[in-house]
Write a protein that holds these residues in place. Structure first.
Motif, PDB file in Angstrom:
ATOM      1  N   LYS A   1       0.843  -1.193   0.000  1.00 26.11           N
ATOM      2  CA  LYS A   1       0.000   0.000   0.000  1.00 26.11           C
ATOM      3  C   LYS A   1       0.876   1.240   0.000  1.00 26.11           C
ATOM      4  N   LYS A   2       0.494   2.200  -0.833  1.00 26.24           N
ATOM      5  CA  LYS A   2       1.286   3.431  -0.939  1.00 26.24           C
ATOM      6  C   LYS A   2       0.528   4.585  -0.331  1.00 26.24           C
ATOM      7  N   PRO A   3       1.129   5.306   0.601  1.00 28.10           N
ATOM      8  CA  PRO A   3       0.425   6.441   1.191  1.00 28.10           C
ATOM      9  C   PRO A   3       0.177   7.536   0.153  1.00 28.10           C
ATOM     10  N   PRO A   4      -0.921   8.283   0.306  1.00 26.66           N
ATOM     11  CA  PRO A   4      -1.220   9.340  -0.661  1.00 26.66           C
ATOM     12  C   PRO A   4      -0.361  10.572  -0.414  1.00 26.66           C
TER      13      PRO A   4
ATOM     14  N   HIS B   1       5.193   6.085  13.969  1.00 27.68           N
ATOM     15  CA  HIS B   1       3.964   5.281  14.071  1.00 27.68           C
ATOM     16  C   HIS B   1       2.870   6.152  14.666  1.00 27.68           C
ATOM     17  N   ARG B   2       1.626   5.880  14.311  1.00 23.79           N
ATOM     18  CA  ARG B   2       0.539   6.788  14.658  1.00 23.79           C
ATOM     19  C   ARG B   2       0.088   6.698  16.116  1.00 23.79           C
TER      20      ARG B   2
ATOM     21  N   GLN C   1       1.951  10.740  11.838  1.00 27.92           N
ATOM     22  CA  GLN C   1       1.625  10.191  10.527  1.00 27.92           C
ATOM     23  C   GLN C   1       2.250  11.069   9.454  1.00 27.92           C
TER      24      GLN C   1
ATOM     25  N   ARG D   1       2.961  13.313   6.282  1.00 34.33           N
ATOM     26  CA  ARG D   1       2.173  14.345   5.625  1.00 34.33           C
ATOM     27  C   ARG D   1       2.787  14.798   4.308  1.00 34.33           C
TER      28      ARG D   1
ATOM     29  N   PHE E   1       2.775  -0.366   5.254  1.00 34.51           N
ATOM     30  CA  PHE E   1       1.341  -0.150   5.469  1.00 34.51           C
ATOM     31  C   PHE E   1       0.511  -1.310   4.931  1.00 34.51           C
ATOM     32  N   GLY E   2       1.108  -2.505   4.913  1.00 29.55           N
ATOM     33  CA  GLY E   2       0.369  -3.671   4.473  1.00 29.55           C
ATOM     34  C   GLY E   2       0.253  -3.737   2.956  1.00 29.55           C
ATOM     35  N   LEU E   3      -0.691  -4.543   2.520  1.00 29.76           N
ATOM     36  CA  LEU E   3      -0.765  -4.870   1.097  1.00 29.76           C
ATOM     37  C   LEU E   3      -2.159  -4.605   0.554  1.00 29.76           C
ATOM     38  N   THR E   4      -2.203  -4.423  -0.736  1.00 31.92           N
ATOM     39  CA  THR E   4      -3.492  -4.280  -1.396  1.00 31.92           C
ATOM     40  C   THR E   4      -3.386  -4.983  -2.734  1.00 31.92           C
ATOM     41  N   ASN E   5      -4.503  -5.149  -3.448  1.00 34.41           N
ATOM     42  CA  ASN E   5      -4.353  -5.742  -4.771  1.00 34.41           C
ATOM     43  C   ASN E   5      -4.938  -4.875  -5.870  1.00 34.41           C
ATOM     44  N   LYS E   6      -4.262  -4.974  -7.008  1.00 38.48           N
ATOM     45  CA  LYS E   6      -4.621  -4.166  -8.174  1.00 38.48           C
ATOM     46  C   LYS E   6      -4.646  -5.071  -9.393  1.00 38.48           C
TER      47      LYS E   6
END
Lengths: 339, 109
Positions: free
Chosen positions: A128-131, A185-186, A215, A217, A249-254
């Motif tokens: 996961k990529k932070p915005p 870490h938050r 977090q 920014r 930040f963990g994983l997601t799928n695309k």
């Protein structure tokens, strides 16, 4: 210049539960398989996202973890000796003049397959990529989602963001060689193993690394070289020197390039017919969470059912001149081969 | 019918109708609300259904911001986590949520 393609009967994209059971069902129907997966191991989402979480809706398993389910599916495919190719991401597909499919991986590895079975779930699993604005400019030079080469972090100002085991383990591992290392870490609580958290706090007390609550920014730097990051904790905002940033930040799928292969799609998923799970391109099948049809449920057991029907059609595509009869596993000699 | 409004990062409103017992995540998916990805399908295992509970509703119904320990852990995978952050798969719709407003973050992952 690409290498000579690997010739195979069925190429299964995705080695999660649906892909693994597809290898079994294809094997039962006399078709051999190669499987590719972007992950370094089999099991897909249930091995990667929730290996230790119990699943309660697998028939005859009142409770089974993602890791156990994967192990058993692997065992089940063994009589058919499917071949696995891990860390491979399928990028392109084209129909060849001989009627077969040429499928290329981003590594350059290529396959020539009689049929292609897409069992890719929600797509390739990736970090996961932070915005954060401009993050792409720094990826691979200053910003990383995993540590492949520790030497690239020596003597640098490192910020590690995250609160799980990967974040803490790497923070403590890299701190001794770093110019500075800050764990960001938050919250005060961590998901990481309590022993790691204790050890991290000792290192912070001893001045061997820093811990900041906050977090991310903003990224500060230029030409792919990060200088610092700006972080915030509530209303308080602060800068931390950072020439390397590690994000956990963990994983997601695309779904990625697969979606551009020309199959008819709906809402990012591949449309199939429910008689044989073929897509709008004959010879390409889709099963599991990657496919969609009226009433589709994203359940592992639905993926199993889809694999079985797919195999009945796929075997006719692979061996069109042979006579195909459906055989139950109790009478099939193939499935009984000692592993 | 329970009315629930999802407001996107661009300010666009998505008004939906929910039934008691559904999760907010299910309501969002059923109504194709952009920005609720729900990779894991509601297992509290991915943090891609992150929402912010509207400030007025936090005041009206403070328990809407009560997060379980598992949810708190998963929120570590979300971005820009605030006091009113929730994973929408962990909010069960009840009758007294008619009119609820939640905000969808800029990015899930």
């Amino acid at each position: 210049m690409s290498n000579a393609p690997v010739t195979c009967e069925a190429l299964i994209i995705g080695a999660g539960p649906a892909g693994l059971f597809a290898a079994f069902q294809l094997g039962m129907a006399g078709v051999s398989s190669h499987l590719v997966d972007v992950l370094p191991h089999a099991g897909g989402q249930c091995a990667e996202l929730y290996p230790q979480k119990p699943i309660y809706d697998i028939p005859a398993h009142p409770r089974i973890t993602g890791a156990e389910l994967t192990d058993r599916l692997l065992e089940q495919t063994r009589p058919f000796s499917p071949l696995f190719h891990f860390n491979e991401r399928a990028t392109s597909l084209r129909k060849l003049d001989n009627g077969r499919f040429g499928v290329e991986m981003d590594s350059g590895l290529a396959f020539e397959a009689a049929v292609v079975v897409i069992a890719a779930g929600g797509g390739a699993i990736q970090p996961k990529k932070p915005p954060l604005r401009g993050i792409e400019d720094y990826e691979g030079t200053s910003i990383f989602y995993a540590v492949k080469d520790k030497a690239a972090f020596a003597g640098e100002h490192i910020v590690v963001a995250g609160g799980g085991d990967s974040a803490l383990d790497w923070a403590m591992e890299l701190a001794p060689e770093a110019k500075s290392l800050t764990l960001l870490h938050r919250r005060e609580q961590f998901r990481a193993a309590p022993a790691s958290v204790r050890r991290m706090r000792q290192m912070v007390e001893a001045g061997r690394m820093d811990f900041r609550l906050g977090q991310l920014r903003q990224l500060i730097g230029e030409n792919g070289q990060l200088r610092a990051v700006r972080a915030a904790n509530g209303r308080e905002s602060f800068e931390i020197p950072a020439t390397r940033l590690l994000l956990f930040f963990g994983l997601t799928n695309k779904m990625g390039p697969l979606a551009q292969w020309g199959m008819e799609m709906q809402g990012g998923l591949i449309i199939v017919n429910t008689a044989d799970f073929e897509t709008s391109i004959p010879g390409i099948f889709a099963i599991g969470d990657a496919c969609v049809y009226p009433g589709k449920l994203k359940l592992i057991l639905s993926g199993f059912h889809e694999a079985a029907l797919m195999a009945q059609k796929a075997c006719r595509r692979v061996h069109p001149d042979e006579h195909h009869t459906f055989v139950h596993s109790t009478s099939s000699r193939l499935a009984h081969k000692p592993s | 019918m329970i009315k629930i409004t999802f407001i996107g990062p661009d300010g666009k409103k998505h008004e939906t109708e929910a039934q008691e017992g559904m999760t907010l995540m299910e309501v969002a998916l059923k109504n194709m609300v952009p920005g609720i990805e729900a990779d894991c399908g509601g297992a509290c295992a991915c943090a891609t259904c992150h929402v912010y509970v509207d400030a007025d509703w936090v005041a009206k119904k403070p328990q809407l911001t009560q997060r379980s320990e598992t949810e708190e852990d998963m929120l570590d995978f979300a971005f820009d986590v605030r006091d009113n952050s929730r994973l929408s798969c962990q909010i069960k719709v009840t009758d007294d949520m008619d009119g609820l407003i939640v905000h969808v973050p800029e990015q899930q992952g």
